[in-house]
Write an enzyme that holds these catalytic residues in place. Structure first.
Site, short mmCIF file in Angstrom:
data_model
loop_
_atom_site.label_atom_id
_atom_site.label_comp_id
_atom_site.label_asym_id
_atom_site.label_seq_id
_atom_site.Cartn_x
_atom_site.Cartn_y
_atom_site.Cartn_z
N THR A 133 1.10 -1.55 0.35
CA THR A 133 -0.25 -0.02 -0.53
C THR A 133 0.75 1.59 -0.41
OG1 THR A 133 -1.53 -1.39 1.96
CG2 THR A 133 -1.84 1.20 1.05
N ARG A 153 -5.41 -6.51 -1.32
CA ARG A 153 -6.39 -6.56 -0.33
C ARG A 153 -7.06 -7.55 0.15
NH1 ARG A 153 -10.89 -4.85 -5.50
NH2 ARG A 153 -10.55 -2.79 -5.07
N LYS A 196 -7.16 1.73 -3.20
CA LYS A 196 -6.65 1.15 -2.41
C LYS A 196 -6.69 1.87 -1.16
CE LYS A 196 -4.47 -1.09 0.96
NZ LYS A 196 -5.54 -3.12 1.08
N CYS A 198 -3.18 -1.99 8.69
CA CYS A 198 -3.42 -1.59 7.71
C CYS A 198 -4.47 -0.19 7.56
CB CYS A 198 -4.88 -2.57 6.58
SG CYS A 198 -3.25 -3.97 6.37
N ARG A 222 0.46 -6.55 14.96
CA ARG A 222 0.92 -4.68 14.99
C ARG A 222 -0.32 -4.27 15.17
NH1 ARG A 222 2.38 -5.63 8.86
NH2 ARG A 222 0.94 -7.29 8.90
#
Ligand code: SAJ
Length: 408
Positions: free
Chosen positions: A118, A151, A203, A257, A324
């Site tokens: 990303t 994704r 994205k 993310c 994370r």
């Protein structure tokens, strides 16, 4: 098709390398971390994920290889980390740049470099193209650049690799179509072709959309708490409306993310991202909200010792071992700032010792505490819920069917 060199064997690169190999492509996965490469070469996965072991075995049958070296070929898929800079909130492209440089050292003429990591909108124009041009190479001839943002969702990665639709951004349709046929060897869903800039932006906004919607649910949880209304009940009712689909509140948003990508937009468009920034702040405030709830329960039951509190779950979400940006780690950081030490922690998925007072055995953990805070809704806790029946339970995930429990 020639050899595909997948660069970066983390949560995205490894499953991608394996599924490509399973589907008949010749694949070498490269990672600079030799212990990951050694472990994979010996047949041991570096992280747990549903269906990954089987996929690994199928890829080994098809002779997937792992190496610390970049291979000479004409197709590279980059799945390297893209962290953000804490102060500016902008993307730090250091790993992408370094991977592109290493590719350029060994690649053939006409190579396709496909970036799956990303990246914030404009990264390829700002940082990647100059690296190639500085070497006197011609983009579109010597090197083709593409962006095929991943994704897949941790917990369901193997399925989603096959069945999620994909986006491929490229400078020209011919090369986009060629790489589409490579992805079509494993992707059974639609593969949309677009330009690079649109692929980058789409994205980042997908994850930002989810962050904003989770923030809405979290804000509702706070509102409902002040009036003692059950937020889950009101969401359940509201979602019966045909055009309403509110997500679930929780102890915070973790993972690398959703809690990261919206910051790229805030960093790049600081004057335009009011809603996105507010959402980030709401989600980041949830561990503090949980702490307030723990304090309420301790007061109500006259418990003075924080070591009587146990946090269930260290992962950032259910049924994964990925910690994370996890809400539990965020909460522990807050406790640490207030010099409140001794809170106990357990996660059945996290087998290495990450924090103080971390238990490796669930029964020992439960025996040592009076309050259990469910931070993650692993199946394990749902299956062992009876063991909490004599405890005070703060269920931040709304998964406990016990009576008299506390909620967010
Ligand atoms: N969460 C809530 N309430 C919800 C849903 C999630 O509090 O209703 C929390 C989770 O507990 C977790 C965090 O949000 O802490 C993020 O979890 P997630 O399951 O929503 O998403 P990720 O981070 O595991 O994966 C996301 C996915 N993006 C979208 O759904 C738009 C995935 O498809 C992406 O590939 C991935 O980010 C990525 O790598 O970008």
């Amino acid at each position: 098709m020639s050899l595909i060199n997948v660069i970066g064997l983390g949560y995205i690169g490894l499953p991608t390398a394996l599924i490509l190999a399973k589907n008949g492509n010749k694949v070498v996965g490269t990672d600079s971390n030799s212990s990951i490469v050694n472990s994979l070469t010996q047949g041991n996965l570096s992280f747990e994920e549903k269906g990954l072991q089987k996929l690994f075995e199928e890829a080994i049958e098809n002779e997937v290889e792992f190496s610390t070296k970049y291979k000479t070929t004409d197709t590279y898929i980059l799945a390297v980390p893209t962290p953000y800079i804490e102060e500016s909130k902008k993307l730090d492209p250091v790993y992408v740049i370094s991977a592109v440089n290493s590719v350029l050292d060994v690649c053939l003429k006409g190579t396709a470099i496909i970036i799956e990591s990303t990246i914030s909108p404009g990264t390829i124009d700002k940082f990647v193209r100059p690296v190639i041009e500085e070497r006197g190479l011609k983009i579109g001839e010597d090197i083709h650049l593409l962006h095929a943002p991943e994704r897949i969702i941790p917990g369901n990665m193997v399925y989603e690799l096959e069945y999620n639709s994909r986006t491929i951004g490229a400078d020209n349709l011919e090369i986009a179509a060629k790489i589409k046929s490579l992805y079509a060897t494993f992707c059974k869903s639609e593969i949309v072709l677009t330009d690079i800039r649109s692929a980058e932006m789409s994205k980042v906004i997908e994850n930002t959309y989810r962050d904003v919607n989770i923030a809405f649910a979290n804000e509702l949880a706070k509102i409902c708490r002040t009036d003692n209304i059950d937020v889950y009940e009101i969401i359940r009712i509201a979602n019966k409306h045909p055009r309403v689909n509110i997500l679930q509140p929780g102890p915070g948003v973790g993972g690398h993310c959703i809690s990261v990508d919206p910051w790229f937009l805030v960093g790049d468009y600081p004057d335009l991202t009011n809603l996105i920034l507010a959402a980030r702040k709401i989600n980041d405030s949830m561990p503090r909200h949980v702490l307030g709830r723990i304090r309420d329960i301790m007061r109500e039951h006259n418990i003075k010792d924080i070591s009587k509190v146990g946090l269930y779950g260290l992962a950032y979400k259910e049924n994964v071992d990925d910690t994370r940006e996890s809400p539990t780690l965020q909460l522990l950081e807050r406790l640490d700032e207030h010099l409140a030490f001794g809170v106990k922690v357990f996660d059945p998925f996290v087998k290495n010792r990450m924090v103080d007072h971390q238990f490796m055995n669930f029964e020992d953990f439960v025996n040592e505490v009076e309050i259990v805070v469910v931070m993650v809704g692993h199946d394990h806790i749902k299956e062992n819920i009876e063991m909490l029946k004599d405890k005070l339970v703060l269920d931040t995930k709304n998964i406990c069917l016990l009576e008299d429990i506390y909620k967010l």
